[in-house]
Design an enzyme around this catalytic site. Sequence first.
Site, PDB file in Angstrom:
ATOM      1  N   ASP A  35     -10.168   2.921   1.525  1.00  0.00           N
ATOM      2  CA  ASP A  35     -10.363   2.487   2.916  1.00  0.00           C
ATOM      3  C   ASP A  35     -10.938   3.636   3.750  1.00  0.00           C
ATOM      4  O   ASP A  35     -11.869   3.451   4.527  1.00  0.00           O
ATOM      5  CB  ASP A  35      -9.019   2.069   3.544  1.00  0.00           C
ATOM      6  CG  ASP A  35      -8.588   0.670   3.118  1.00  0.00           C
ATOM      7  OD1 ASP A  35      -9.454  -0.112   2.689  1.00  0.00           O
ATOM      8  OD2 ASP A  35      -7.380   0.375   3.212  1.00  0.00           O
ATOM      9  N   LYS A  43       0.811  -1.225   0.000  1.00  0.00           N
ATOM     10  CA  LYS A  43       0.000   0.000   0.000  1.00  0.00           C
ATOM     11  C   LYS A  43       0.844   1.275   0.000  1.00  0.00           C
ATOM     12  O   LYS A  43       0.437   2.290  -0.548  1.00  0.00           O
ATOM     13  CB  LYS A  43      -0.951   0.017   1.201  1.00  0.00           C
ATOM     14  CG  LYS A  43      -2.154  -0.907   1.049  1.00  0.00           C
ATOM     15  CD  LYS A  43      -3.146  -0.709   2.178  1.00  0.00           C
ATOM     16  CE  LYS A  43      -4.265  -1.719   2.100  1.00  0.00           C
ATOM     17  NZ  LYS A  43      -5.284  -1.552   3.119  1.00  0.00           N
TER      18      LYS A  43
HETATM   19  P1  NAP Z   1      -1.229  -2.076  11.296  1.00  0.00           P
HETATM   20  O1  NAP Z   1      -0.824  -1.000  10.362  1.00  0.00           O
HETATM   21  O2  NAP Z   1      -0.288  -3.169  11.589  1.00  0.00           O
HETATM   22  O3  NAP Z   1      -1.597  -1.350  12.696  1.00  0.00           O
HETATM   23  C1  NAP Z   1      -1.956  -2.106  13.819  1.00  0.00           C
HETATM   24  C2  NAP Z   1      -2.435  -1.177  14.952  1.00  0.00           C
HETATM   25  O4  NAP Z   1      -2.982  -2.022  15.964  1.00  0.00           O
HETATM   26  C3  NAP Z   1      -1.321  -0.376  15.593  1.00  0.00           C
HETATM   27  O5  NAP Z   1      -1.831   0.852  16.005  1.00  0.00           O
HETATM   28  C4  NAP Z   1      -0.949  -1.237  16.798  1.00  0.00           C
HETATM   29  O6  NAP Z   1      -0.410  -0.504  17.892  1.00  0.00           O
HETATM   30  C5  NAP Z   1      -2.287  -1.780  17.182  1.00  0.00           C
HETATM   31  N1  NAP Z   1      -2.207  -3.036  17.920  1.00  0.00           N
HETATM   32  C6  NAP Z   1      -1.840  -4.246  17.429  1.00  0.00           C
HETATM   33  N2  NAP Z   1      -1.921  -5.182  18.399  1.00  0.00           N
HETATM   34  C7  NAP Z   1      -2.340  -4.544  19.508  1.00  0.00           C
HETATM   35  C8  NAP Z   1      -2.610  -4.976  20.841  1.00  0.00           C
HETATM   36  N3  NAP Z   1      -2.471  -6.256  21.190  1.00  0.00           N
HETATM   37  N4  NAP Z   1      -3.042  -4.060  21.723  1.00  0.00           N
HETATM   38  C9  NAP Z   1      -3.193  -2.765  21.389  1.00  0.00           C
HETATM   39  N5  NAP Z   1      -2.942  -2.303  20.148  1.00  0.00           N
HETATM   40  C10 NAP Z   1      -2.517  -3.181  19.230  1.00  0.00           C
HETATM   41  O7  NAP Z   1      -2.577  -2.757  10.845  1.00  0.00           O
HETATM   42  P2  NAP Z   1      -3.761  -2.127   9.966  1.00  0.00           P
HETATM   43  O8  NAP Z   1      -3.518  -2.388   8.532  1.00  0.00           O
HETATM   44  O9  NAP Z   1      -3.992  -0.741  10.408  1.00  0.00           O
HETATM   45  O10 NAP Z   1      -4.981  -3.075  10.390  1.00  0.00           O
HETATM   46  C11 NAP Z   1      -5.508  -3.025  11.693  1.00  0.00           C
HETATM   47  C12 NAP Z   1      -6.814  -3.784  11.762  1.00  0.00           C
HETATM   48  O11 NAP Z   1      -7.765  -3.195  10.885  1.00  0.00           O
HETATM   49  C13 NAP Z   1      -6.701  -5.248  11.334  1.00  0.00           C
HETATM   50  O12 NAP Z   1      -7.489  -6.033  12.184  1.00  0.00           O
HETATM   51  C14 NAP Z   1      -7.279  -5.264   9.941  1.00  0.00           C
HETATM   52  O13 NAP Z   1      -7.869  -6.517   9.637  1.00  0.00           O
HETATM   53  C15 NAP Z   1      -8.338  -4.190  10.054  1.00  0.00           C
HETATM   54  N6  NAP Z   1      -8.653  -3.615   8.747  1.00  0.00           N
HETATM   55  C16 NAP Z   1      -9.928  -3.760   8.297  1.00  0.00           C
HETATM   56  C17 NAP Z   1     -10.289  -3.234   7.072  1.00  0.00           C
HETATM   57  C18 NAP Z   1     -11.694  -3.402   6.593  1.00  0.00           C
HETATM   58  O14 NAP Z   1     -11.956  -3.190   5.399  1.00  0.00           O
HETATM   59  N7  NAP Z   1     -12.614  -3.723   7.465  1.00  0.00           N
HETATM   60  C19 NAP Z   1      -9.347  -2.545   6.301  1.00  0.00           C
HETATM   61  C20 NAP Z   1      -8.054  -2.397   6.796  1.00  0.00           C
HETATM   62  C21 NAP Z   1      -7.716  -2.934   8.032  1.00  0.00           C
HETATM   63  P3  NAP Z   1       1.148  -0.144  17.967  1.00  0.00           P
HETATM   64  O15 NAP Z   1       1.339   1.060  17.082  1.00  0.00           O
HETATM   65  O16 NAP Z   1       1.379   0.152  19.380  1.00  0.00           O
HETATM   66  O17 NAP Z   1       1.898  -1.342  17.474  1.00  0.00           O
END
Ligand code: NAP
Length: 595
Positions: A418, A381
Amino acid sequence: RLGRPRRPRAPHARARSSPTSTRTHASHRRRASPSSSCVFMSLASRVPALAARRALMSPRARASTPKARVLRVCASSASSCKLTTSVIAPTVEKALVDITDAVAKGADIVELRVDFLQASTKAGTIACDIETLVKACPVPAIVTYRPTWEGGQYDGEEAPRLAALWAAYGVGAAYVDCEVLAAERFFAAKPASVGKTATKIILSSHNYDETASDEELAGIHAKCVAAGADIVKMASVCNDIEDISRLEKLLRDKGKDIDTIVLGMSEAGQVSRLLAAKFGSFLTFGAIRRGEESAPGQPLLEELRDMYRVPTQGPSTKVMGVIGNPIGHSKSPALHNPCLAAANVDACYVPLLVKDIKTFLKSPLFGSSDFIGFSVTIPHKEDALEVCAEVDPVAKQIGAVNTLVRQPDGTLKGYNTDYVAAIEAIETAYEKKTGTPAAEVLKGKTVVVIGAGGAGKALAFGAKFKGANVVIANRSVERAQALADACGGTAVSLEDLASGKVSGDVLANSTSVGMQPNVDDTPAPAAVLGGFSVVFDAVYTPLETRLLREAKAAGCEIASGLDMFVGQAARQFELFTGKEAKTELMRNAVLSSMK
Ligand code: NAP
């Protein structure tokens, strides 16, 4: 390369391999051209729902959304690419069952891999068993007796193998497949008693290591033709998706002279199978059942027929796809293809296993104007920003692009659907709760975003763009602060949120907390939820997370990750095609793919 086939890889690839070959001369060049009627669409004028959605985008982005993307309606006549299944049963009885199954699932041709009938080989009944199977097969049959030295199962002398192939010829198999390496001895072994029949000879070549250069591929093809092929079949492992460009070029250059089959083996080569009819391959292989693929990367027969619509593909079929690594799990083809079919546009959406997005887009095939748009997922991305000639300003602020749309001049424009989808899901829920029109509802409100990753950035910038005050709560407070600084919001810790010190109108989780398998986890305690009007969760597995369940109980309106997932795909569909997406169709497709 003709001297020795390359090493078969996985035992299952060796055993079953052979993306194989076929029959009638309904060549690609003679395919009836698709209907000439074109669908001209204007996003704003013809699709009222799009006008509302465009309001979510920045003025510059709105100005440049495709207004007149032209997509043909589907070809009315069938493509000449035959859907083919390899029957790899160990017994004649099981082979008969599989033939019936394959035909019921839409196979135009059945390949009888008689090298799998090892008992028949040992008992010396192979010729008789071939006759039984050929006569029982209600569609044209290819008889293949693949030796181990070409990745097959047959490990015996060459003479009885070649005699069995001539027996297949004698009993009227539509096709006999022989390795080009054995072509000379095969033709020399023709019994005097066997007269000329309508059987076509497929001469095949397999490379289990790599896809050769353009020159080498052309050389192998020429050898097959010179050796007496009616149909040429070339299968090779694609180590990178760009290798498919060379297979497609071979078809373009040679397929007009002689029916030719090309097949990319491995997951990276899968697109050559899914787009076989567009590329002009004489056939493509699909497995009858999951787990019974005869080569790595082989799709199911039903997927080829119903999802990728091979029977209606043609040279003018446009292509979209999802770029990612890994990509096998992606639900995007299951979302987009039914919508393309419902809209009756001559286009297909495929998974694209891409290691390097820049190299991929520079390849002659994938960089061509036939590839009209791409969804972009992990890990590309951010790199996708760099391949764009133009980027939607909000996507640029977010620093990530999940959609690439080919412009009329061939360049790519990047979007981030998104953020559009997440904000739209929240606005819709808010409108439901308050009755305030969705487009205005976030102005002046406070949106608390949990998480500062990719989805967090999309939500934060999207909310800011709609005039909301943004608060970022993240595990890593430094990361929360960096995002808050970038989007003009404030940063808090997760502890601040949990203690009830943070108030707002919308709470939006963008972390993976609560996602399967950790479904009992939640990013914010139930006690603080009642203060928010709307609670959103980007997680959509499970469909109802603990956060959403507790928010509902606290009287909040909820918006789910499924709404966002369907919304981002719908918006992409509209950018790709200029047509309104059928969101219910998409939603049902995701739900059924989750069963
Ligand atoms: P990412 O860039 O890896 O970011 C992950 C985020 O979650 C970071 O802020 C991280 O905090 C936090 N995090 C991870 N594990 C954690 C924990 N155990 N406790 C507290 N905070 C935690 O991931 P992303 O791409 O943003 O995706 C995040 C979520 O959104 C995923 O579940 C994904 O499936 C979902 N999503 C859904 C859609 C949809 O269309 N519905 C689209 C995109 C993403 P730190 O910064 O402290 O590491």
